[in-house]
Design an enzyme around this catalytic site. Structure first.
Site, short mmCIF file in Angstrom:
data_model
loop_
_atom_site.label_atom_id
_atom_site.label_comp_id
_atom_site.label_asym_id
_atom_site.label_seq_id
_atom_site.Cartn_x
_atom_site.Cartn_y
_atom_site.Cartn_z
N ASP A 13 3.61 -0.41 11.95
CA ASP A 13 3.65 -1.68 12.68
C ASP A 13 4.88 -2.53 12.36
OD1 ASP A 13 2.96 -2.35 10.11
OD2 ASP A 13 1.16 -3.46 10.62
N GLY A 41 0.84 -1.20 0.00
CA GLY A 41 0.00 0.00 0.00
C GLY A 41 0.87 1.25 0.00
N THR A 78 5.04 2.36 6.03
CA THR A 78 3.65 1.97 6.24
C THR A 78 2.97 2.99 7.12
OG1 THR A 78 2.08 0.46 7.32
CG2 THR A 78 4.35 0.28 8.04
N ARG A 113 2.92 -16.05 -7.79
CA ARG A 113 2.17 -15.11 -8.65
C ARG A 113 1.06 -15.84 -9.39
NH1 ARG A 113 4.54 -10.24 -12.09
NH2 ARG A 113 5.01 -9.71 -9.96
N ASP A 115 0.66 2.32 8.93
CA ASP A 115 0.24 1.61 10.15
C ASP A 115 1.29 1.64 11.26
OD1 ASP A 115 -2.04 1.01 8.80
OD2 ASP A 115 -1.73 -1.14 8.69
N ARG A 136 -4.33 -2.48 10.75
CA ARG A 136 -4.77 -3.89 10.65
C ARG A 136 -4.50 -4.66 11.93
NH1 ARG A 136 -5.70 -5.44 5.52
NH2 ARG A 136 -5.80 -7.63 6.14
N ASP A 150 5.51 -4.55 5.86
CA ASP A 150 5.76 -5.93 6.26
C ASP A 150 5.81 -6.90 5.07
OD1 ASP A 150 5.82 -7.97 8.47
OD2 ASP A 150 4.08 -8.63 7.31
N GLY A 198 1.54 -8.46 -5.89
CA GLY A 198 2.62 -8.90 -6.78
C GLY A 198 3.62 -9.85 -6.17
O1 F6P Z 1 -1.08 -1.57 5.43
C1 F6P Z 1 -1.61 -0.34 5.21
C2 F6P Z 1 -3.06 -0.41 4.94
O2 F6P Z 1 -3.39 0.93 4.73
C3 F6P Z 1 -3.91 -1.08 6.03
O3 F6P Z 1 -4.13 -0.31 7.14
C4 F6P Z 1 -5.17 -1.40 5.27
O4 F6P Z 1 -5.87 -2.47 5.86
C5 F6P Z 1 -4.64 -1.77 3.93
O5 F6P Z 1 -3.42 -1.11 3.77
C6 F6P Z 1 -5.58 -1.41 2.81
O6 F6P Z 1 -5.04 -1.88 1.61
P1 F6P Z 1 -5.69 -1.63 0.17
O7 F6P Z 1 -5.03 -0.42 -0.39
O8 F6P Z 1 -5.35 -2.83 -0.61
O9 F6P Z 1 -7.16 -1.43 0.33
#
Ligand code: F6P
Length: 361
Positions: free
Chosen positions: A142, A11, A138, A80, A140, A184, A116, A75
């Site tokens: 985390d 993300g 990230t 894949r 998050d 998450r 991660d 990816g």
């Molecule tokens: O890991 C970052 C994050 O923003 C999470 O908090 C969230 O659950 C996820 O990505 C959302 O991902 P996507 O962009 O695939 O909807």
């Protein structure tokens, strides 16, 4: 003379472009070449997706959101999904092909910017012999082994601004507003924004919540002549004895389920148990968008240049990390061994409790 390739995976997060900017400039000052692989590892499989970067092509990008290279969380090169001629989906491992192309293209190092999932992949490539350096990204926050990931500060700032705006409408209508934020596995965004944004209740994945306690806090507010309440819920928060709310499996190749729904669940429960007008909203990808804050820009620029210094020293298999305000190198394996959780004994959690915020327990 070195030849470096950068990729952005998973993300997106505000600050990705600032890392790219820093890597490109730091490499150019050393007389090195820099390339960018589009959409994670696509550039290693298709030359059209491998772009050469230079100071002109990255001009001004340090202040912009997103990533000029594109990103994907579908990816995984080690598994894949590929559609065969019969229209069936087969899982194919293209990692050897990527490693061979990396060598064939003459790269000395891969700077993998990711969270991660992407850093797990970077570690797998490092184990296969690719010289890799990780950069922790990230919203998050985390990732283990670093005090901060870039993107988090911007996401918290966006969520806090949203909470500031919700106070006036909640107060005007004597309502409970339930705000679902990202996070998450860890409640960093919920905790930081909730404390800074005047939340009455903050629900984190680290503390399974009790609806009775949540409703009691809202009723307490009423007794104290505060006729509205703000509840912040991390998307990965769960009720005691319950499960994380999800929207099922996402797109083909995406390995994590898409989370969501806990905010509306909490809102319904509050409505049923307190008879208060209650509304829920999901901040969602707004938290991933926009220009990085000064903190995230500076952190991203520091990470990018620190990564190039590691390349110069020939130190690979490491992730650049912020440790006690300093740039350090830590093994990528350390960063991805588990998810960094909110420390429930930390002063931030104590601050929340001491100013009367209910954490659902
Ligand atoms: O890991 C970052 C994050 O923003 C999470 O908090 C969230 O659950 C996820 O990505 C959302 O991902 P996507 O962009 O695939 O909807």
């Amino acid at each position: 003379m070195k030849k470096v390739v950068i990729s952005t995976g998973g993300g997106d997060a505000p600050g990705l472009n600032a890392v790219i900017y820093a890597v490109v400039h730091a490499c150019y000052r050393r007389g090195w070449e820099v390339y960018g692989s589009r959409s994670g590892y696509s550039g290693f499989l298709d030359m059209d997706d491998m772009v050469q970067l230079n100071p002109r092509s990255v001009e001004g990008i340090y202040s912009t959101g997103g990533t000029i290279l594109g990103s994907t969380n579908k990816g995984n090169p080690f598994a894949r999904p590929v559609e065969n001629l019969a229209g069936e989906i087969q899982i194919v491992d293209v990692s050897d092909k990527i490693l061979n192309n990396f060598k064939r293209m003459g790269f000395d190092c891969h700077i993998a910017i990711g969270g991660d999932g992407s850093l797990q992949l970077a570690k797998q490539f490092a184990d296969k012999g690719m010289p890799v350096i990780g950069v922790p990204k990230t919203i998050d926050n985390d990732l283990e082994a670093t005090d901060r990931t870039f993107g988090f500060d911007t996401a918290v700032s966006t969520a806090t601004n949203a909470l500031d705006k919700l106070h006036s409408t909640a107060k005007s209508h004597d309502r409970v507003m339930v705000v679902e934020v990202m996070g998450r596995d860890s409640g960093w965004i919920a905790l930081y924004s909730g404390v800074s944004g005047g939340a009455d209740v903050i629900l984190l994945p680290e503390i399974p919540f009790d609806m009775e306690k949540v409703c009691a806090k809202i009723s307490d507010n009423e007794l104290n002549d505060k006729n509205y309440s703000i509840v912040v819920v991390a998307e990965g928060a769960l009720e005691k004895g319950g499960q994380v709310f999800n929207k099922g499996v996402g797109e083909l190749g995406r390995e994590e389920v898409i989370l969501g729904g806990v905010g509306e669940y909490v809102a319904q429960q509050v409505r049923n148990h307190t008879a208060k007008d209650t509304r829920s909203l999901v901040l969602g990808h707004l938290q991933r968008g926009g220009s990085p804050t000064t903190f995230d820009r500076l952190l991203a620029l520091r990470f990018g240049t620190a990564a190039v210094r590691l390349v110069e020293q020939g130190i690979y298999g490491q992730m650049v990390a912020l440790v006690s305000s300093k740039m350090e190198a830590v093994p990528i394996a350390e960063a991805v061994k588990s998810r960094k959780k909110v420390d429930l004994q930390s002063d931030k959690v104590l601050t929340a409790r001491n100013i009367g915020i209910c954490l659902g327990d």
